[in-house]
Motif scaffolding. Structure first.
Motif, PDB file in Angstrom:
ATOM      1  N   LYS A  26      25.555 -18.367  21.136  1.00 53.74           N
ATOM      2  CA  LYS A  26      26.829 -18.640  20.607  1.00 53.74           C
ATOM      3  C   LYS A  26      27.869 -17.365  20.266  1.00 53.74           C
ATOM      4  O   LYS A  26      28.902 -17.699  20.194  1.00 53.74           O
ATOM      5  CB  LYS A  26      26.330 -20.121  19.240  1.00 53.74           C
ATOM      6  CG  LYS A  26      27.727 -20.007  18.065  1.00 53.74           C
ATOM      7  CD  LYS A  26      28.195 -21.608  18.542  1.00 53.74           C
ATOM      8  CE  LYS A  26      29.457 -21.658  17.171  1.00 53.74           C
ATOM      9  NZ  LYS A  26      30.617 -21.883  18.446  1.00 53.74           N
ATOM     10  N   LYS A  29      29.939 -15.671  22.994  1.00 47.00           N
ATOM     11  CA  LYS A  29      30.737 -16.847  23.176  1.00 47.00           C
ATOM     12  C   LYS A  29      31.657 -15.919  21.769  1.00 47.00           C
ATOM     13  O   LYS A  29      33.444 -15.569  22.533  1.00 47.00           O
ATOM     14  CB  LYS A  29      29.822 -17.782  23.734  1.00 47.00           C
ATOM     15  CG  LYS A  29      31.313 -17.905  24.272  1.00 47.00           C
ATOM     16  CD  LYS A  29      31.022 -20.216  24.146  1.00 47.00           C
ATOM     17  CE  LYS A  29      31.940 -21.618  23.964  1.00 47.00           C
ATOM     18  NZ  LYS A  29      31.682 -21.166  22.832  1.00 47.00           N
ATOM     19  N   ASP A  30      31.551 -16.434  21.028  1.00 46.38           N
ATOM     20  CA  ASP A  30      33.229 -16.491  19.709  1.00 46.38           C
ATOM     21  C   ASP A  30      33.129 -14.858  19.589  1.00 46.38           C
ATOM     22  O   ASP A  30      34.196 -14.762  19.638  1.00 46.38           O
ATOM     23  CB  ASP A  30      31.796 -17.355  18.365  1.00 46.38           C
ATOM     24  CG  ASP A  30      31.243 -18.372  18.289  1.00 46.38           C
ATOM     25  OD1 ASP A  30      32.051 -18.384  19.239  1.00 46.38           O
ATOM     26  OD2 ASP A  30      30.577 -18.605  17.436  1.00 46.38           O
ATOM     27  N   ALA A  33      35.395 -14.446  22.846  1.00 41.48           N
ATOM     28  CA  ALA A  33      36.340 -14.583  22.703  1.00 41.48           C
ATOM     29  C   ALA A  33      37.703 -13.955  21.352  1.00 41.48           C
ATOM     30  O   ALA A  33      38.412 -13.591  21.512  1.00 41.48           O
ATOM     31  CB  ALA A  33      36.873 -15.992  22.681  1.00 41.48           C
ATOM     32  N   TYR A  37      41.061 -11.458  21.627  1.00 42.88           N
ATOM     33  CA  TYR A  37      42.334 -11.647  20.670  1.00 42.88           C
ATOM     34  C   TYR A  37      42.775 -10.719  20.624  1.00 42.88           C
ATOM     35  O   TYR A  37      44.071  -9.912  20.228  1.00 42.88           O
ATOM     36  CB  TYR A  37      42.019 -12.926  19.373  1.00 42.88           C
ATOM     37  CG  TYR A  37      43.193 -12.832  19.142  1.00 42.88           C
ATOM     38  CD1 TYR A  37      44.097 -13.848  19.170  1.00 42.88           C
ATOM     39  CD2 TYR A  37      42.958 -12.680  17.654  1.00 42.88           C
ATOM     40  CE1 TYR A  37      45.528 -13.910  18.943  1.00 42.88           C
ATOM     41  CE2 TYR A  37      43.967 -12.697  16.566  1.00 42.88           C
ATOM     42  CZ  TYR A  37      45.332 -13.547  17.409  1.00 42.88           C
ATOM     43  OH  TYR A  37      45.955 -13.433  16.834  1.00 42.88           O
TER      44      TYR A  37
ATOM     45  N   ARG B 400      38.550 -28.094  13.994  1.00 35.88           N
ATOM     46  CA  ARG B 400      38.800 -27.311  14.588  1.00 35.88           C
ATOM     47  C   ARG B 400      37.237 -26.012  13.926  1.00 35.88           C
ATOM     48  O   ARG B 400      36.752 -25.092  13.991  1.00 35.88           O
ATOM     49  CB  ARG B 400      39.724 -26.230  13.554  1.00 35.88           C
ATOM     50  CG  ARG B 400      40.785 -26.302  13.755  1.00 35.88           C
ATOM     51  CD  ARG B 400      42.250 -25.961  13.524  1.00 35.88           C
ATOM     52  NE  ARG B 400      43.103 -26.484  13.514  1.00 35.88           N
ATOM     53  CZ  ARG B 400      44.481 -25.464  13.186  1.00 35.88           C
ATOM     54  NH1 ARG B 400      44.699 -24.951  13.054  1.00 35.88           N
ATOM     55  NH2 ARG B 400      45.458 -26.734  13.169  1.00 35.88           N
ATOM     56  N   THR B 401      36.504 -26.583  13.742  1.00 35.82           N
ATOM     57  CA  THR B 401      34.855 -26.068  13.879  1.00 35.82           C
ATOM     58  C   THR B 401      34.221 -25.488  14.504  1.00 35.82           C
ATOM     59  O   THR B 401      33.378 -24.856  14.597  1.00 35.82           O
ATOM     60  CB  THR B 401      34.434 -27.327  12.839  1.00 35.82           C
ATOM     61  OG1 THR B 401      34.550 -28.160  12.757  1.00 35.82           O
ATOM     62  CG2 THR B 401      34.110 -27.212  11.192  1.00 35.82           C
ATOM     63  N   ASP B 402      34.061 -26.029  15.663  1.00 36.68           N
ATOM     64  CA  ASP B 402      33.606 -25.365  16.795  1.00 36.68           C
ATOM     65  C   ASP B 402      34.720 -23.860  17.323  1.00 36.68           C
ATOM     66  O   ASP B 402      34.083 -23.629  18.418  1.00 36.68           O
ATOM     67  CB  ASP B 402      33.755 -26.563  18.229  1.00 36.68           C
ATOM     68  CG  ASP B 402      32.694 -27.885  17.889  1.00 36.68           C
ATOM     69  OD1 ASP B 402      31.430 -27.025  16.309  1.00 36.68           O
ATOM     70  OD2 ASP B 402      32.763 -28.375  18.331  1.00 36.68           O
ATOM     71  N   ASP B 403      35.283 -24.006  16.999  1.00 35.04           N
ATOM     72  CA  ASP B 403      36.305 -22.863  17.375  1.00 35.04           C
ATOM     73  C   ASP B 403      36.978 -21.595  16.437  1.00 35.04           C
ATOM     74  O   ASP B 403      38.243 -21.771  15.940  1.00 35.04           O
ATOM     75  CB  ASP B 403      37.705 -23.869  18.749  1.00 35.04           C
ATOM     76  CG  ASP B 403      38.022 -22.571  19.149  1.00 35.04           C
ATOM     77  OD1 ASP B 403      37.963 -21.548  19.046  1.00 35.04           O
ATOM     78  OD2 ASP B 403      39.021 -22.993  20.330  1.00 35.04           O
ATOM     79  N   LEU B 405      38.564 -19.355  16.432  1.00 34.13           N
ATOM     80  CA  LEU B 405      39.638 -18.457  16.600  1.00 34.13           C
ATOM     81  C   LEU B 405      40.702 -18.641  16.460  1.00 34.13           C
ATOM     82  O   LEU B 405      41.818 -18.711  16.042  1.00 34.13           O
ATOM     83  CB  LEU B 405      39.775 -17.980  18.267  1.00 34.13           C
ATOM     84  CG  LEU B 405      40.819 -16.885  18.370  1.00 34.13           C
ATOM     85  CD1 LEU B 405      40.548 -15.805  16.990  1.00 34.13           C
ATOM     86  CD2 LEU B 405      40.841 -16.663  19.865  1.00 34.13           C
ATOM     87  N   THR B 406      40.509 -20.674  16.721  1.00 33.78           N
ATOM     88  CA  THR B 406      40.914 -21.628  16.105  1.00 33.78           C
ATOM     89  C   THR B 406      41.896 -21.652  14.834  1.00 33.78           C
ATOM     90  O   THR B 406      42.272 -21.880  13.730  1.00 33.78           O
ATOM     91  CB  THR B 406      41.509 -22.848  17.170  1.00 33.78           C
ATOM     92  OG1 THR B 406      40.769 -22.736  18.801  1.00 33.78           O
ATOM     93  CG2 THR B 406      41.839 -23.782  17.290  1.00 33.78           C
TER      94      THR B 406
END
Lengths: 97, 502
Positions: A26, A29-30, A33, A37, B400-403, B405-406
């Motif tokens: 996890k 991946k995070d 990303a 950015y 938004r908890t899974d992403d 960056l968002t």
């Protein structure tokens, strides 16, 4: 930029953090990303160079180095918070096996 | 003055409100009911005996869970400090206590103030009092909810990248992020030490002002806290015209912004213009880089500040299966930290590690300087900047908890202020589809007083919690003209900072 599982392992070791295999995947991946950015900051420096000033420069100040005693109740509270103790001593695990 | 309500009656009404509503909202992690009632009794006795009372005597204030209050639990929304009892009080807490405030309880937050929705709390999320299906924002979400649900008079929060202003905007509270160094950080659990500031959340600008004035000031226990000598700074003044000048930075009114929020903020700006303010379109050209720089600097400091939670001196200590000290560190931190804390520790460790330091951390710090310079230049032309506090109103729980960056993008309009060390306030500016909108005012360092003055004008235009009321046009114009004259006396540069140790 993307980051490898081996790099995650190395960073977790530096940060003294045990991660499960699913956590490693996890975070790989995070963090890849997020790095994708944040790499935009590289762009603005192609044109300009600027000196790094220490964080919040100019507002640091020092005081005289005077030994001051801790209040008794504060000392007791700190000792009470030790996870394991012998008398007033904080007991920790052996550094070596 | 006629006695209308005893302190005990007042306190009881707040405790009843918490009992009635907080089961649904979950703003508080702990309410100190018995202690609060005992203190209220003492206040009533003091008043009966006509003893001198403090500025905030008997006023109920909630504390974010990362602020230390002696002999009380303080967990920072984390399992790693679930049973941690503070051995001393934070300076800001002590200052409020010294003027008679009563602390009602500790409020929920994202773990170690890392998050924008309070969903990263180890103790479950807080729900938005205006709509329980929406988040409160974060990380001071518990404080914003407690204030707007009228479960306390005001609350303290902390703001590293928007953690006071963003939840204030989502819940409809006033939230102030003071100038970096204006309030002592002693006793605030450090997240990102070069950006963190303690500040108030309240239902009115005046309440926020009173609390800010009570907690600000130099503290020998925080080497970065400062005393600003306004009189010295004004000596270099040069005459400027009488009108206050408001800058509207175009980078804050871009495509990611909800068009209804844009309309809402610009409508208020138009009213100020009609009342005599000069409005200028300006540019902060490096705004787009702020969030990227923030998400390198902040995690770098997080990875360093959170190193102290290792199971040795206090807090959770996983010793059962550990063979040696290193295993104890690894397991304590694995068991004690939540997902976001771990993510930022790893990201920060990366940004500071050999081979990447120059390309990431150092570049981020250079970007911070460039962003700061944008503001310095802008404040030569204008006195205030007005922007939306957030690009959207509150979003749904879980959305938004899974992403990550968002989630980080919710801070896009607030982080620049922290990077530049400036003061900013979020003011409730009406509702869109039943959800509050926050208007952010930014000013020069140590000009909080001016934020309050302009904030008071704006809150009377769109006042959420009472029937809309407006100051008479004559009064509004008079205030704006007076503010303009104040600026005329100000230097056309950043104020000097006086750091003499006390």
């Amino acid at each position: 930029m993307s980051i490898t599982i081996e790099q995650i392992d190395h960073l977790a070791h530096l940060a003294r953090l045990e991660l499960t295999p699913s956590e490693k995947k996890k975070y790989q991946k995070d963090i890849s990303a997020i790095l994708e950015y944040v790499k935009k900051i590289q762009k603005i420096h192609e044109k300009t160079t600027i000196a790094v000033i220490p964080a919040q420069a100019g507002i640091q100040s020092t005081r005289d180095d005077i030994v001051a005693n801790c209040q008794t109740d504060e000392r007791e509270a700190i000792i009470k918070a030790f996870p394991e103790k012998e008398g007033n001593l904080n007991k920790v695990k052996a550094v070596f096996d | 003055m006629k006695k209308q309500l005893s302190c005990q009656e007042l306190v009881k009404s707040y405790l009843d409100k918490i009992k009635k509503d907080d089961g649904k909202i979950h703003a508080f992690l702990e309410v100190w009911s018995d202690e609060v009632m005992a203190k209220a009794k003492k206040v009533d006795a003091k008043i009966a005996k006509k003893e001198k009372i403090g500025l905030l005597e008997g006023i109920l204030i909630a504390l974010k869970d990362n602020l230390l209050y002696k002999n009380h639990l303080a967990s920072s929304g984390s399992k790693i400090l679930e049973k941690y009892i503070a051995s001393y009080s934070a300076t800001a807490v002590k200052k409020l206590e010294d003027v008679g405030a009563i602390f009602i309880g500790r409020t929920n937050m994202d773990e170690f103030a890392m998050g924008s929705s309070t969903e990263n709390s180890a103790y479950g999320p807080t729900k938005n009092p205006r709509d329980l299906s929406q988040v409160t924002g974060g990380s001071s979400g518990g404080s914003a909810a407690a204030v707007t649900a009228k479960m306390c008079v005001a609350a303290l929060g902390s703001d590293t990248g928007g953690s006071i202003r963003q939840p204030a905007a989502f819940c409809g509270a006033v939230g102030l992020k003071p100038t970096y160094s204006a309030v002592s950080r002693y006793g605030l659990m450090a997240m990102s030490s070069s950006l963190d500031q303690i500040g108030p959340l309240a239902n009115t600008v005046e309440d926020a002002e009173i609390i800010f004035n009570a907690i600000k000031g130099r503290d020998a226990k925080d080497a970065t806290s400062s005393v600003i000598a306004r009189s010295e700074a004004t000596k270099q003044s040069r005459f400027r015209n009488d009108k206050i000048k408001i800058g509207i930075p175009k980078e804050y009114f871009v495509s990611g912004l909800d068009p209804q929020i844009k309309q809402n903020i610009l409508a208020t700006v138009a009213k100020l213009e009609k009342d005599g303010a000069e409005v200028k379109k300006i540019s902060l050209p490096h705004t787009d880089y702020a969030l990227a720089a923030y998400y390198l600097i902040m995690p770098a400091e997080v990875s360093s500040n959170l190193a102290r939670f290792d199971g040795v001196k206090y807090g959770l200590s996983s010793r059962g299966k550990a063979k040696n000290l290193l295993e104890m560190y690894n397991q304590t931190r694995a068991n004690g930290f939540g997902a976001e804390a771990k993510r930022r520790i790893i990201l920060g460790t990366f940004a500071l590690s050999a081979g990447y330091y120059d390309a990431y951390y150092k570049k981020a710090r250079q970007t911070q300087e460039i962003i700061k310079q944008d503001f310095v230049k802008t404040f030569k032309d204008v006195d205030y900047l007005i922007t939306p506090t957030t690009p959207t109103t509150a979003f749904k729980l879980g959305e938004r908890t899974d992403d990550p960056l968002t989630m980080y993008l919710s801070d896009i309009f607030t982080v620049s202020v922290n990077l530049a060390g400036l003061p900013a306030i979020s003011i409730p500016n009406g509702l869109i589809n039943g959800l509050p909108v926050g208007l952010q005012i930014i000013s020069r360092p140590f000009e909080e007083n001016n934020l309050f003055e302009l904030g008071k004008i704006i809150e009377t235009t769109h006042y959420l919690n009472k029937k809309p009321r407006r100051l008479p046009a004559f009064t509004r114009r008079l205030i704006i003209a007076t503010l303009g004259r104040f600026f005329a006396l100000c230097p056309n540069s950043w104020p000097a900072i006086n750091c003499s140790a006390n």
